[in-house]
Design a protein around this motif. Sequence first.
Motif, PDB file in Angstrom:
ATOM      1  N   GLY A  65      -4.157  97.687  60.291  1.00 16.66           N
ATOM      2  CA  GLY A  65      -3.391  96.469  60.483  1.00 16.66           C
ATOM      3  C   GLY A  65      -3.310  96.143  61.953  1.00 16.66           C
ATOM      4  N   PRO A  66      -3.139  94.865  62.299  1.00 17.08           N
ATOM      5  CA  PRO A  66      -2.998  94.488  63.705  1.00 17.08           C
ATOM      6  C   PRO A  66      -1.688  95.006  64.280  1.00 17.08           C
ATOM      7  CG  PRO A  66      -2.536  92.615  62.279  1.00 17.08           C
ATOM      8  CD  PRO A  66      -3.034  93.709  61.389  1.00 17.08           C
ATOM      9  N   ASN A  67      -1.534  94.912  65.582  1.00 13.45           N
ATOM     10  CA  ASN A  67      -0.281  95.314  66.215  1.00 13.45           C
ATOM     11  C   ASN A  67       0.882  94.550  65.588  1.00 13.45           C
ATOM     12  OD1 ASN A  67      -1.546  97.066  68.010  1.00 13.45           O
ATOM     13  ND2 ASN A  67      -1.839  95.472  69.558  1.00 13.45           N
ATOM     14  N   GLY A  68       1.965  95.281  65.298  1.00 10.63           N
ATOM     15  CA  GLY A  68       3.122  94.642  64.685  1.00 10.63           C
ATOM     16  C   GLY A  68       3.046  94.511  63.192  1.00 10.63           C
ATOM     17  N   ALA A  69       2.021  95.120  62.567  1.00  8.75           N
ATOM     18  CA  ALA A  69       1.868  94.990  61.113  1.00  8.75           C
ATOM     19  C   ALA A  69       2.857  95.842  60.338  1.00  8.75           C
ATOM     20  CB  ALA A  69       0.437  95.356  60.707  1.00  8.75           C
ATOM     21  N   GLY A  70       3.465  96.851  60.986  1.00  7.84           N
ATOM     22  CA  GLY A  70       4.421  97.726  60.307  1.00  7.84           C
ATOM     23  C   GLY A  70       3.903  99.115  60.036  1.00  7.84           C
ATOM     24  N   LYS A  71       2.742  99.458  60.578  1.00  8.96           N
ATOM     25  CA  LYS A  71       2.127 100.758  60.299  1.00  8.96           C
ATOM     26  C   LYS A  71       2.985 101.905  60.820  1.00  8.96           C
ATOM     27  CE  LYS A  71      -1.639 100.040  62.620  1.00  8.96           C
ATOM     28  NZ  LYS A  71      -1.225  98.782  63.270  1.00  8.96           N
ATOM     29  N   THR A  72       3.332 101.859  62.095  1.00 11.79           N
ATOM     30  CA  THR A  72       4.078 102.958  62.701  1.00 11.79           C
ATOM     31  C   THR A  72       5.460 103.099  62.076  1.00 11.79           C
ATOM     32  OG1 THR A  72       2.874 102.792  64.804  1.00 11.79           O
ATOM     33  CG2 THR A  72       5.032 103.848  64.862  1.00 11.79           C
ATOM     34  N   THR A  73       6.116 101.988  61.785  1.00 14.19           N
ATOM     35  CA  THR A  73       7.428 102.059  61.133  1.00 14.19           C
ATOM     36  C   THR A  73       7.316 102.708  59.766  1.00 14.19           C
ATOM     37  OG1 THR A  73       8.164 100.061  62.300  1.00 14.19           O
ATOM     38  CG2 THR A  73       9.416 100.710  60.361  1.00 14.19           C
ATOM     39  N   LEU A 322      -8.760  89.690  55.947  1.00 12.29           N
ATOM     40  CA  LEU A 322      -7.428  89.947  55.386  1.00 12.29           C
ATOM     41  C   LEU A 322      -6.296  89.625  56.348  1.00 12.29           C
ATOM     42  CD1 LEU A 322      -8.247  93.301  53.616  1.00 12.29           C
ATOM     43  CD2 LEU A 322      -7.373  91.265  52.466  1.00 12.29           C
ATOM     44  N   THR A 323      -6.551  89.715  57.645  1.00  6.77           N
ATOM     45  CA  THR A 323      -5.455  89.622  58.606  1.00  6.77           C
ATOM     46  C   THR A 323      -5.499  88.378  59.471  1.00  6.77           C
ATOM     47  OG1 THR A 323      -6.683  90.980  60.203  1.00  6.77           O
ATOM     48  CG2 THR A 323      -5.182  92.129  58.719  1.00  6.77           C
TER      49      THR A 323
END
Length: 325
Positions: A65-73, A322-323
């Motif tokens: 996912g791009p930056n800010g997509a929610g992956k790390t959270t 997709l993004t």
Amino acid sequence: MNTTPAHGSGTQVAERPATDPSTGSPIVIELTGVRRHFGSGDRRVQAVDGVDLTVRRGEVVALLGPNGAGKTTTLDMLLGLTAPSEGTVRVLGSTPERATAGGSIAAVLQTGGLLSDLTVQETVRLIASLYGAAALARVATVMARADLVHLARRRVSKCSGGEQQRVKFALAMVSDPDILVLDEPTAGMDVTARRHFWDVMRADADAGRTIIFATHYLEEAEQFARRTVVMHRGSIVADAPTARLRVGLGERTISATVAVGGSADLVASLRATSGVVDVRLDADRLSLRASDSDAIARTLLAAGAHDLEIAAPTLETAFTALTED
């Protein structure tokens, strides 16, 4: 990485994970209706928005996912580092906090510092000591697997960024976790170190360890993940076997040499064809992308084209489709 040892005299044992009846493999990660926001009012940010995700034992899952997509959270919630605002997160049938404390799930994260005054070996032994004698006995093995033996006496402060990532990898492995979570694990590593890291990960996956990793290197997801989950604006927008995702969402690239005379009519005809995009003509070399490459190839050959080339779609083309807004 959370290095909290299990409470009490022995390691906590997570509840027995559920089993997916369609595969027979135990479900080791389960997120249901998970949302996570930060702030309130005008400053409220919805980092994760309604995520449902199930991962079975032994799967290798790439989280893109791009930056800010929610992956790390999302990964932080898997590790119990942050709690969901709504929904439930289960790891090995129990809470993320319990799985992390018992060493059943471990991580290599972008954030989190190392003690700069200790040597590499002292650092690994310190964290291993939190998990008891069995983990201490694994120190030599994990040092070798992380390719740190020749760096054992070097102070952490003298290690490069890629070397420190390998130290974090060793720290994650001392508890012999069932699940390994990786957030940009090869950032800063050179090509050789990256290749060695993924060789180790592939062997772990073959042995049954579950691996979920977030990466910006799409080639890593393409080469090492058997399943890819794509997030965008806090939601999952695709979840499929990596090969199927790549083929299903990316058009094939077709190029051919065409006769200059009549090429304008051919280009106009192709641009009007359903499923054909990005038609370009550079001198006598025509290129385009199409969902039905066989039909376009027949059209080009019938028009006298030669030196035909067809390239399979990449994961990058699928990711972009997709993004993109």
